[in-house]
Design an enzyme around this catalytic site. Structure first.
Site, PDB file in Angstrom:
ATOM      1  N   LEU A  68       7.012  -3.057   3.590  1.00 23.28           N
ATOM      2  CA  LEU A  68       8.022  -3.726   2.674  1.00 23.28           C
ATOM      3  C   LEU A  68       9.238  -3.201   2.767  1.00 23.28           C
ATOM      4  CD1 LEU A  68       8.541  -6.014   0.739  1.00 23.28           C
ATOM      5  CD2 LEU A  68       7.955  -4.441  -1.304  1.00 23.28           C
ATOM      6  N   ASP A  98       0.765  -1.245  -0.103  1.00 24.21           N
ATOM      7  CA  ASP A  98       0.123  -0.124  -0.112  1.00 24.21           C
ATOM      8  C   ASP A  98       1.032   1.118   0.056  1.00 24.21           C
ATOM      9  OD1 ASP A  98      -2.171   1.641   0.330  1.00 24.21           O
ATOM     10  OD2 ASP A  98      -2.350   1.242   2.505  1.00 24.21           O
TER      11      ASP A  98
HETATM   12  P1  IMP Z   1       1.737  -0.458   3.662  1.00 23.00           P
HETATM   13  O1  IMP Z   1       0.993   0.685   3.625  1.00 23.00           O
HETATM   14  O2  IMP Z   1       2.308  -0.948   2.214  1.00 23.00           O
HETATM   15  O3  IMP Z   1       2.978  -0.523   4.742  1.00 23.00           O
HETATM   16  O4  IMP Z   1       0.931  -1.855   4.175  1.00 23.00           O
HETATM   17  C1  IMP Z   1       0.639  -1.912   5.401  1.00 23.00           C
HETATM   18  C2  IMP Z   1      -0.484  -2.891   5.502  1.00 23.00           C
HETATM   19  O5  IMP Z   1      -1.870  -2.559   5.420  1.00 23.00           O
HETATM   20  C3  IMP Z   1      -0.430  -4.210   4.688  1.00 23.00           C
HETATM   21  O6  IMP Z   1       0.574  -5.296   5.076  1.00 23.00           O
HETATM   22  C4  IMP Z   1      -1.537  -5.108   4.979  1.00 23.00           C
HETATM   23  O7  IMP Z   1      -1.693  -5.543   5.884  1.00 23.00           O
HETATM   24  C5  IMP Z   1      -2.435  -3.395   5.230  1.00 23.00           C
HETATM   25  N1  IMP Z   1      -3.334  -2.910   4.203  1.00 23.00           N
HETATM   26  C6  IMP Z   1      -3.258  -1.850   3.398  1.00 23.00           C
HETATM   27  N2  IMP Z   1      -4.186  -1.835   2.649  1.00 23.00           N
HETATM   28  C7  IMP Z   1      -5.110  -3.018   2.467  1.00 23.00           C
HETATM   29  C8  IMP Z   1      -6.079  -3.318   1.874  1.00 23.00           C
HETATM   30  O8  IMP Z   1      -6.936  -2.854   0.949  1.00 23.00           O
HETATM   31  N3  IMP Z   1      -6.473  -4.695   2.397  1.00 23.00           N
HETATM   32  C9  IMP Z   1      -6.190  -5.336   3.453  1.00 23.00           C
HETATM   33  N4  IMP Z   1      -5.092  -4.951   3.964  1.00 23.00           N
HETATM   34  C10 IMP Z   1      -4.278  -3.836   3.540  1.00 23.00           C
END
Ligand code: IMP
Length: 177
Positions: free
Chosen positions: A108, A103
């Site tokens: 990551l 997201d």
């Molecule tokens: P980041 O913002 O890339 O660090 O993502 C953080 C975490 O948010 C991801 O690993 C997911 O667990 C969760 N996440 C973000 N968007 C979604 C979505 O649309 N559905 C389910 N989980 C999400």
């Protein structure tokens, strides 16, 4: 909690075909390696990792990490925390991180930094879906299943408040807050 079933965004068939393609590409790219270590990120990546690992044709080990992020929905860089570490050392190993969703990319980014510090022979990332329009962290995804719009998605390991993970497709819901 939404009571209707999530609307299909990516069908079971499309996911199956794409995973087979990714598994083929990864198997070719790592074809001359003795072994790779696939690092799945819990909980969301367990279904994707299971299907991807079984479709591959090269020697592979599977290990898991548990991360938790605080803050609504996504993670702030400072808000990612390691809650379960790998069982085995990855020093000198070819490591492929397997994520369910990217997201903002902070999770990551944290993961790649953490694993890089352990001196793997190589380090790459694979994600099932990415909300590219929301990704702000400087991360490169070597193998990506699908780019998706900025909607909350569930299924195939992805959850909303820990529900919907075992849906066989990826669907969209409107979070009720
Ligand atoms: P980041 O913002 O890339 O660090 O993502 C953080 C975490 O948010 C991801 O690993 C997911 O667990 C969760 N996440 C973000 N968007 C979604 C979505 O649309 N559905 C389910 N989980 C999400």
């Amino acid at each position: 909690m939404p009571t209707t079933l999530p609307e299909v965004l990516i069908s079971e068939d499309r996911i199956r075909v794409r995973i087979a393609e990714l598994a083929g590409q990864i198997s070719r790219d790592y074809g001359d390696r003795d072994e790779i270590v696939m690092v799945g990120v819990l909980k969301g990546a367990f279904i994707f990792l299971a299907d991807l690992a079984r479709a591959m044709t090269i020697p592979r080990r599977v290990d898991f990490m548990g991360l938790s992020s605080y803050g609504r929905g996504g993670a702030q860089q400072s808000g990612v925390r390691l809650v379960m570490d790998l069982r085995e050392s990855i020093e000198g190993q070819h490591v492929l991180v397997v994520e369910d969703i990217v997201d903002t990319g902070h999770t990551l980014h944290y993961l790649l930094d953490t694993l890089f510090a352990r001196h793997p022979a190589s380090l790459k990332a694979c994600a099932l879906v990415q909300k590219r329009s929301r990704t702000v962290a400087d991360v490169s995804i070597d193998y990506l299943g699908f780019e998706i719009p900025d909607r909350w998605v569930v299924g195939f390991g992805l959850d909303y408040k820990d529900r919907f993970r075992t849906l066989p497709y990826i669907g969209t819901i409107t979070p009720d807050e």
